[in-house]
Design an enzyme around this catalytic site. Structure first.
Site, PDB file in Angstrom:
ATOM      1  N   LYS A  76      45.505  49.948  20.506  1.00 35.94           N
ATOM      2  CA  LYS A  76      44.842  50.221  19.239  1.00 35.94           C
ATOM      3  C   LYS A  76      43.842  49.114  18.911  1.00 35.94           C
ATOM      4  CE  LYS A  76      48.629  52.873  17.174  1.00 35.94           C
ATOM      5  NZ  LYS A  76      49.604  52.969  16.055  1.00 35.94           N
ATOM      6  N   HIS A 113      52.062  45.290  19.707  1.00 32.50           N
ATOM      7  CA  HIS A 113      52.178  45.310  18.257  1.00 32.50           C
ATOM      8  C   HIS A 113      51.412  44.129  17.659  1.00 32.50           C
ATOM      9  CE1 HIS A 113      56.197  47.754  18.258  1.00 32.50           C
ATOM     10  NE2 HIS A 113      55.134  48.530  18.321  1.00 32.50           N
ATOM     11  N   HIS A 170      56.903  59.295  21.989  1.00 33.09           N
ATOM     12  CA  HIS A 170      57.271  57.884  21.908  1.00 33.09           C
ATOM     13  C   HIS A 170      58.673  57.591  22.438  1.00 33.09           C
ATOM     14  CE1 HIS A 170      53.707  56.374  20.328  1.00 33.09           C
ATOM     15  NE2 HIS A 170      54.089  55.907  19.151  1.00 33.09           N
TER      16      HIS A 170
END
Length: 307
Positions: A180, A278, A252
Site C-alpha cells: 500500500k 504494516h 486474507h
C-alpha cells in the site's frame, strides 16, 4: 421550542440544505425519534432542557433495551450517537439552544476483532486441495497459494508480481512486494513455496505465456494476461471448498495465518510488522491477542512458582 418542532427543523435542514438521500434521512428520523421519545419520558419538553446526563442515559437505555425497545448493537448505537450529536450541534449553531449537551458524548468503541486464521493442519489441507496435477493451471494455483502463505502477501501484491521480483536462489529465496502507498518490502520465501514457484515457472508458465504478448507477470491467466485479483480469489475459494474446511476462506486467510503462525512460533512482533508491510505495529499486535487457555499454558510453563 418543543422537541418535536426542533426535530422537524433539523430533518428539514438535512433534506434541503445537505441533500441527504431518502434512505439516509429515514435513518436519521428513526434514530432521533427514539431519542426524542426517551427525552419526553424523562420529562423533557424542549432541547434547552436536555443535559449531557440525559444523552448518556439514552445511550445506555438504547444499548440495553431499558427504554422498552430492542437493544441496539454497538454499530447501531454508534450511528445513533452520531445523529444525536449532529442534532444538538445544529441547534446550538442556530442559536436555538444555549449549549450543546452532546458535545462530550462519544459513540461506543467497536470491539477489536481478531483476524481470522486457520491452523497449520488446515493450511496443509488447503494447499493439498489445489491438486497435484502437472498442467499449467494446477501448477500456477499451487504456486500462488504456497507463495501467499509463505510470504503473507496480499492477493493484490501477489498478482502484481513480475518475474524480476523473484529471487529463487537456493538458501536465500526472496520476493519483492509492492504494498500500500507504493511501499516496497523484500520478504523471504520458504522452501516449499520456492519449489512450487520454480515448478510453475518451468512447466506451467511457458504454456500460458504462449497465448499472450510476453507480459512479465509471474501469474498468468489462460489467455496469457496477468491473473486478476478476482481470479486469484476464485482459486482460493475453490481450494477452500475442496479441502472441506468449515466456512468460507477469504482472500486474507493465508495472510492472517502467516502472521499468527509466525508469532505463535516466537517471532518478534516488529519483524512480523515488516514482513506484512504494516505502517504501524499496532495493526500487527491484533495477531498477538491470545485466549485465556493459552495464557494459562504459558504461565504454567514459564513462571517459577506456577507449579
Amino acid at each position: 421550542m418543543p422537541l418535536d418542532t426542533a426535530l422537524e427543523t433539523y430533518l428539514t435542514h438535512l433534506a434541503v440544505e445537505r441533500g441527504l438521500s431518502v434512505n439516509t434521512l429515514a435513518a436519521y428520523r428513526r434514530d432521533l425519534r427514539r431519542y426524542v421519545d426517551h427525552l419526553k419520558a424523562a420529562g423533557r419538553t424542549s432541547p434547552e432542557q436536555v443535559t449531557e446526563a440525559d444523552v448518556e442515559a439514552y445511550q445506555l437505555a438504547a444499548r440495553t433495551g431499558a427504554d422498552g425497545r430492542s437493544p441496539l448493537s454497538a454499530s447501531s448505537s454508534a450511528r445513533s450517537v452520531v445523529a444525536i450529536r449532529g442534532w444538538h450541534r445544529f441547534l446550538a449553531a442556530e442559536g436555538l439552544t444555549a449549549a450543546d449537551p452532546a458535545r462530550e458524548v462519544h459513540p461506543p468503541m467497536a470491539p477489536k476483532r481478531l483476524p481470522k486464521a486457520i491452523s497449520v493442519d488446515a493450511v496443509e489441507r488447503l494447499l493439498a486441495a489445489v491438486g497435484g496435477a502437472d498442467g499449467p493451471g494446477p501448477l500456477r494455483d499451487r504456486a500462488l497459494l504456497e507463495l501467499l502463505y509463505s510470504t503473507g502477501a496480499r492477493i493484490s501484491e501477489a498478482v502484481g508480481l513480475d518475474v524480476d521480483d523473484l529471487d529463487l536462489t537456493p538458501g536465500r529465496s526472496a520476493v519483492r512486494l509492492l504494498g500500500k502507498g507504493g511501499k516496497e518490502r523484500v520478504v523471504p520465501v520458504g522452501s516449499y513455496a520456492t519449489q512450487a514457484v520454480e515448478a510453475y515457472l518451468v512447466r506451467g508458465r511457458p504454456a500460458l505465456a504462449a497465448h499472450g504478448r510476453g507480459l512479465p507477470a509471474v501469474f498468468l491467466n489462460t489467455r496469457g494476461g496477468r491473473l486478476s485479483r478476482q481470479s486469484a480469489w476464485q482459486v482460493l475459494r475453490q481450494a477452500g471448498e475442496r479441502s472441506g474446511l468449515p466456512g468460507p476462506v477469504s482472500p486474507h486467510t493465508l495472510r492472517h495465518s502467516f502472521a499468527t503462525h509466525l508469532l505463535a512460533g516466537g517471532a518478534d512482533v516488529r519483524v512480523v510488522q515488516e514482513l506484512l508491510g504494516h505502517a504501524s505495529v499496532t495493526t500487527t499486535q491484533l495477531y498477538t491477542l491470545v485466549t485465556p487457555d493459552m495464557l494459562r499454558e504459558v504461565y504454567a510453563a514459564s513462571h517459577p512458582r506456577a507449579r
